[in-house]
Each structure stands twice: as C-alpha cells, then as structure tokens.
Design a protein around this motif. Structure first.
Motif, PDB file in Angstrom:
ATOM      1  N   SER A  13     -43.233  94.691  51.317  1.00 42.41           N
ATOM      2  CA  SER A  13     -42.205  95.511  51.956  1.00 42.41           C
ATOM      3  C   SER A  13     -41.770  94.953  53.307  1.00 42.41           C
ATOM      4  O   SER A  13     -40.783  95.427  53.881  1.00 42.41           O
ATOM      5  N   ARG A  14     -42.479  93.962  53.816  1.00 41.74           N
ATOM      6  CA  ARG A  14     -42.132  93.413  55.121  1.00 41.74           C
ATOM      7  C   ARG A  14     -40.741  92.795  55.069  1.00 41.74           C
ATOM      8  O   ARG A  14     -40.393  92.084  54.125  1.00 41.74           O
ATOM      9  N   THR A  15     -39.943  93.087  56.085  1.00 39.21           N
ATOM     10  CA  THR A  15     -38.516  92.765  56.067  1.00 39.21           C
ATOM     11  C   THR A  15     -38.098  92.090  57.364  1.00 39.21           C
ATOM     12  O   THR A  15     -38.505  92.506  58.456  1.00 39.21           O
ATOM     13  N   GLN A  16     -37.282  91.039  57.239  1.00 46.57           N
ATOM     14  CA  GLN A  16     -36.718  90.383  58.413  1.00 46.57           C
ATOM     15  C   GLN A  16     -35.589  91.241  58.968  1.00 46.57           C
ATOM     16  O   GLN A  16     -34.677  91.634  58.239  1.00 46.57           O
ATOM     17  N   VAL A  17     -35.669  91.540  60.267  1.00 51.83           N
ATOM     18  CA  VAL A  17     -34.686  92.431  60.884  1.00 51.83           C
ATOM     19  C   VAL A  17     -34.210  91.867  62.215  1.00 51.83           C
ATOM     20  O   VAL A  17     -34.834  90.977  62.800  1.00 51.83           O
ATOM     21  N   ARG A  18     -33.100  92.396  62.663  1.00 49.61           N
ATOM     22  CA  ARG A  18     -32.602  92.138  64.014  1.00 49.61           C
ATOM     23  C   ARG A  18     -32.552  93.475  64.741  1.00 49.61           C
ATOM     24  O   ARG A  18     -31.968  94.434  64.250  1.00 49.61           O
ATOM     25  N   ILE A  19     -33.163  93.504  65.901  1.00 52.71           N
ATOM     26  CA  ILE A  19     -33.225  94.710  66.709  1.00 52.71           C
ATOM     27  C   ILE A  19     -32.529  94.428  68.036  1.00 52.71           C
ATOM     28  O   ILE A  19     -32.954  93.540  68.788  1.00 52.71           O
ATOM     29  N   MET A  20     -31.473  95.167  68.310  1.00 47.74           N
ATOM     30  CA  MET A  20     -30.754  94.984  69.563  1.00 47.74           C
ATOM     31  C   MET A  20     -30.984  96.177  70.466  1.00 47.74           C
ATOM     32  O   MET A  20     -30.943  97.328  70.021  1.00 47.74           O
ATOM     33  N   LEU A  21     -31.233  95.895  71.750  1.00 50.70           N
ATOM     34  CA  LEU A  21     -31.344  96.912  72.783  1.00 50.70           C
ATOM     35  C   LEU A  21     -30.247  96.660  73.809  1.00 50.70           C
ATOM     36  O   LEU A  21     -30.104  95.543  74.300  1.00 50.70           O
ATOM     37  N   ASP A  22     -29.487  97.697  74.117  1.00 51.50           N
ATOM     38  CA  ASP A  22     -28.401  97.570  75.078  1.00 51.50           C
ATOM     39  C   ASP A  22     -28.549  98.656  76.132  1.00 51.50           C
ATOM     40  O   ASP A  22     -28.685  99.834  75.803  1.00 51.50           O
ATOM     41  N   GLY A  23     -28.515  98.255  77.396  1.00 53.14           N
ATOM     42  CA  GLY A  23     -28.624  99.198  78.493  1.00 53.14           C
ATOM     43  C   GLY A  23     -27.309  99.597  79.092  1.00 53.14           C
ATOM     44  O   GLY A  23     -27.273 100.183  80.179  1.00 53.14           O
ATOM     45  N   GLY A  24     -26.198  99.267  78.415  1.00 58.87           N
ATOM     46  CA  GLY A  24     -24.894  99.618  78.946  1.00 58.87           C
ATOM     47  C   GLY A  24     -24.618  98.875  80.242  1.00 58.87           C
ATOM     48  O   GLY A  24     -24.731  97.651  80.303  1.00 58.87           O
ATOM     49  N   GLN A  25     -24.283  99.600  81.269  1.00 56.88           N
ATOM     50  CA  GLN A  25     -23.948  98.988  82.551  1.00 56.88           C
ATOM     51  C   GLN A  25     -25.184  98.580  83.363  1.00 56.88           C
ATOM     52  O   GLN A  25     -25.051  97.937  84.398  1.00 56.88           O
TER      53      GLN A  25
ATOM     54  N   PRO B 187     -30.744 105.165  79.581  1.00 51.00           N
ATOM     55  CA  PRO B 187     -30.657 105.298  78.124  1.00 51.00           C
ATOM     56  C   PRO B 187     -30.394 103.941  77.477  1.00 51.00           C
ATOM     57  O   PRO B 187     -29.616 103.132  77.991  1.00 51.00           O
ATOM     58  N   LEU B 188     -31.052 103.693  76.358  1.00 50.04           N
ATOM     59  CA  LEU B 188     -30.903 102.426  75.646  1.00 50.04           C
ATOM     60  C   LEU B 188     -30.339 102.680  74.251  1.00 50.04           C
ATOM     61  O   LEU B 188     -30.758 103.614  73.557  1.00 50.04           O
ATOM     62  N   LEU B 189     -29.407 101.835  73.849  1.00 47.81           N
ATOM     63  CA  LEU B 189     -28.852 101.892  72.501  1.00 47.81           C
ATOM     64  C   LEU B 189     -29.575 100.865  71.651  1.00 47.81           C
ATOM     65  O   LEU B 189     -29.525  99.658  71.906  1.00 47.81           O
ATOM     66  N   LEU B 190     -30.279 101.344  70.628  1.00 46.73           N
ATOM     67  CA  LEU B 190     -30.992 100.473  69.686  1.00 46.73           C
ATOM     68  C   LEU B 190     -30.171 100.361  68.418  1.00 46.73           C
ATOM     69  O   LEU B 190     -29.742 101.370  67.855  1.00 46.73           O
ATOM     70  N   THR B 191     -29.933  99.127  67.972  1.00 46.23           N
ATOM     71  CA  THR B 191     -29.231  98.870  66.708  1.00 46.23           C
ATOM     72  C   THR B 191     -30.131  98.023  65.841  1.00 46.23           C
ATOM     73  O   THR B 191     -30.511  96.905  66.213  1.00 46.23           O
ATOM     74  N   ALA B 192     -30.526  98.552  64.682  1.00 51.72           N
ATOM     75  CA  ALA B 192     -31.423  97.849  63.759  1.00 51.72           C
ATOM     76  C   ALA B 192     -30.677  97.515  62.480  1.00 51.72           C
ATOM     77  O   ALA B 192     -30.002  98.371  61.900  1.00 51.72           O
ATOM     78  N   SER B 193     -30.809  96.260  62.052  1.00 57.20           N
ATOM     79  CA  SER B 193     -30.181  95.835  60.800  1.00 57.20           C
ATOM     80  C   SER B 193     -31.032  94.746  60.165  1.00 57.20           C
ATOM     81  O   SER B 193     -31.839  94.093  60.833  1.00 57.20           O
ATOM     82  N   ARG B 194     -30.838  94.553  58.882  1.00 56.93           N
ATOM     83  CA  ARG B 194     -31.543  93.469  58.193  1.00 56.93           C
ATOM     84  C   ARG B 194     -30.978  92.124  58.654  1.00 56.93           C
ATOM     85  O   ARG B 194     -29.772  91.992  58.836  1.00 56.93           O
ATOM     86  N   SER B 195     -31.861  91.157  58.825  1.00 59.46           N
ATOM     87  CA  SER B 195     -31.396  89.821  59.232  1.00 59.46           C
ATOM     88  C   SER B 195     -30.691  89.161  58.066  1.00 59.46           C
ATOM     89  O   SER B 195     -31.107  89.328  56.915  1.00 59.46           O
TER      90      SER B 195
END
Length: 293
Positions: free
Chosen positions: A185-197, A285-293
């Motif tokens: 079940s292990r999956t390659q992913v991309r995790i983005m963290l954005d702090g805005g300004q 506040p942080l915006l996390l975006t998770a998607s499959r690589s």
C-alpha cells in the motif's frame, strides 16, 4: 424547547463565519479540507442529506463535534440558563460539494470547514479525525476515487515553541497505527506546504525534512524537497485569502513515500507536519496539498 436535541436539526449556515460556529467555546483557527477526484453517486441513495448534514451527524456520533450551547428559560423566579451539548474537537461551520473558487481540474468532490477548539499541549491538531469524518461523509455520498487533498492547518493554535519539550511532537504517539499496514500500500506522494505571505516555511524546510526522517515514525519517508516546484492545484485553494494568510506564495514541496494513500494516513501526516512546523517557530496557517507523485 432544546433545539440541540431535535432530530435532523442543524445549525443555520448563515449564522457561521470562517473559524467560528454558533455556541462554540472559542475556536483557535479554521480547519478546511477539500477532496478532489471522482465521486460516483450511490444508486440507492434516497434521502436529501447533503455533505453538511452528513458531516454534522458523523461528527456528533463520533464525539468529535463541539456542540456546547445553552437553553434560556424564563420562569416566575427569573431567567434560568442550562448548558447543553458536550465539548469536542471542532465546531461546525460549513460544507458542500460545489464551490465557486474551486479549480476546474482535478474535480472538487466535497469540502468541509470547521472551527478548531483549543488543542491540549500534548495533543496534535485533529486533522486525522477531521479527514476521517470527511471520508466517511464522502462514502455516504458515493464511491470516491481520491486524486488529491487540500487541508488548511491552523498551526498558529498550537503554541509553537512554548510547548514543553516533551510535548513538541504529540502526533508521534499514534504513528504505530500504520506500522502493520500492507507494504504494497506504500505510495509515492508529493506533499506541499504553503505559508501564504509568511516566508517561515521555506526557511524551515531543511529542519522539517531532517525531523521527518530522524523521528521514530514509518508513516512518511521524505526523499527530497524543493523550494521552486509547485502544483497548480496548490495555487487555487477553494477558499478566500481572508481565511488564512493568502495568497499562496511561500512553499516547499516534499517528495516521499506514504504508508498508504488514504485520508487516514494523510490526516496523520497533516497533524505531524503541523507539529513539526510549530516546533520550528512557524506560527501561521499552512495550506497542505497532497497528491500522488
């Protein structure tokens, strides 16, 4: 009449505003989740329960909903006030399946917004139960093929470096849940963290990656990170910049292996990254975006 006990009654959505639910004890921030992918409606659905009512019911059933309120009664002796409901992890704000600010691709399936109640210093943000509740709601609506997830993390409510050293990363206490998962079940992913300004997230990126791979957890193994890569989805969250410190500007992208591609695992990782960020003095506040690589 105690409206909090009426079956099928839900707080009126026009009474809410970002981060605040009627009758709440006082939220410290907003949790927002957007699920993207394909949702095939169940052919047997025969009720008019929508994403809001289903999420509300599931939150209440699991003991996660903060529905503390009061009933005021006028008597001959004067005015009586009786407290009702119970303390929980969040107060209901809003939810739906369509949103005018959603990006066209991938398709938005559902979104959920709650006001997070104060978090104990030895507990993580309740991202894992929040996404579990969102997933259970989506499962009632239809069959979900999940492509990406966005979560707004109110890191500013964690107390940052003021937490005792023994409680800096409380999410580690529950990482063992994923230890016996199927290795396939292990999956390659991309995790983005954005702090805005706020530029603190890119500055903390090396320490975040080092901590992810040093600490005793097998949920996410980080292979690399980039300060220049971005996911177009991460630039178009389905909420207004006023809800956080937007627009998206300062980000870091982590590539690695997630124990499983599930809202459960993404929820744990969201709480873990919030803990790590707070320990590095990130207080926005942080915006996390998770998607499959």
């Amino acid at each position: 009449m105690d409206v909090n006990r009426m079956p099928g009654w839900y707080p009126h959505r026009e009474q809410t505003r970002p981060g605040l639910a009627p009758g709440a004890r006082g939220p410290v921030g907003t949790l927002f989740a957007a699920l993207y992918g394909e949702l095939t409606p169940h052919p047997w659905r025969s009720t008019d329960h929508d994403a809001y009512s289903l999420f509300y019911d599931r939150s209440l059933a699991m003991g996660w909903l903060d529905d503390v309120g009061a009933v005021v009664r006028h008597t001959a002796a004067g005015v009586e006030e009786r407290r009702t409901g119970a303390a929980g992890l969040w107060g209901m704000n809003d939810a739906g399946q369509d949103h005018p600010l959603a990006a066209p691709e991938p398709a938005l399936v559902a979104w959920f917004q709650v006001g997070v109640e104060p978090v104990a210093e030895d507990r993580p943000l309740p991202v894992q139960p929040f996404l579990r509740c969102a997933g259970d709601t989506a499962a009632r609506l239809g069959s979900l093929q999940l492509q990406a997830v966005q979560v707004l993390l109110p890191v500013q409510g964690l107390g940052g470096t003021s937490r005792p050293a023994s409680a800096r990363i409380p999410s580690l206490r529950t990482s063992g849940w994923f230890a016996d998962g199927d290795p396939r079940s292990r999956t390659q992913v991309r995790i983005m963290l954005d702090g805005g300004q706020d530029p603190s997230v890119p500055a903390a990126a090396p320490a975040l990656r080092e901590s992810m791979n040093r600490l005793d957890q097998r949920v996410f193994a980080c292979g690399s990170y980039s300060l220049t890569e971005y996911d177009p989805l991460a630039t178009r969250p389905p909420f207004d910049d006023g809800l956080w410190n937007g627009p998206p500007l300062h980000r870091v992208s982590f590539h690695g292996t997630l124990a499983e591609w599930s809202l459960d695992a993404i929820g744990w990782l969201g709480g873990f990254l919030a803990d790590l960020s707070a320990s590095q003095a990130v207080a926005t506040p942080l915006l996390l975006t998770a998607s499959r690589s």
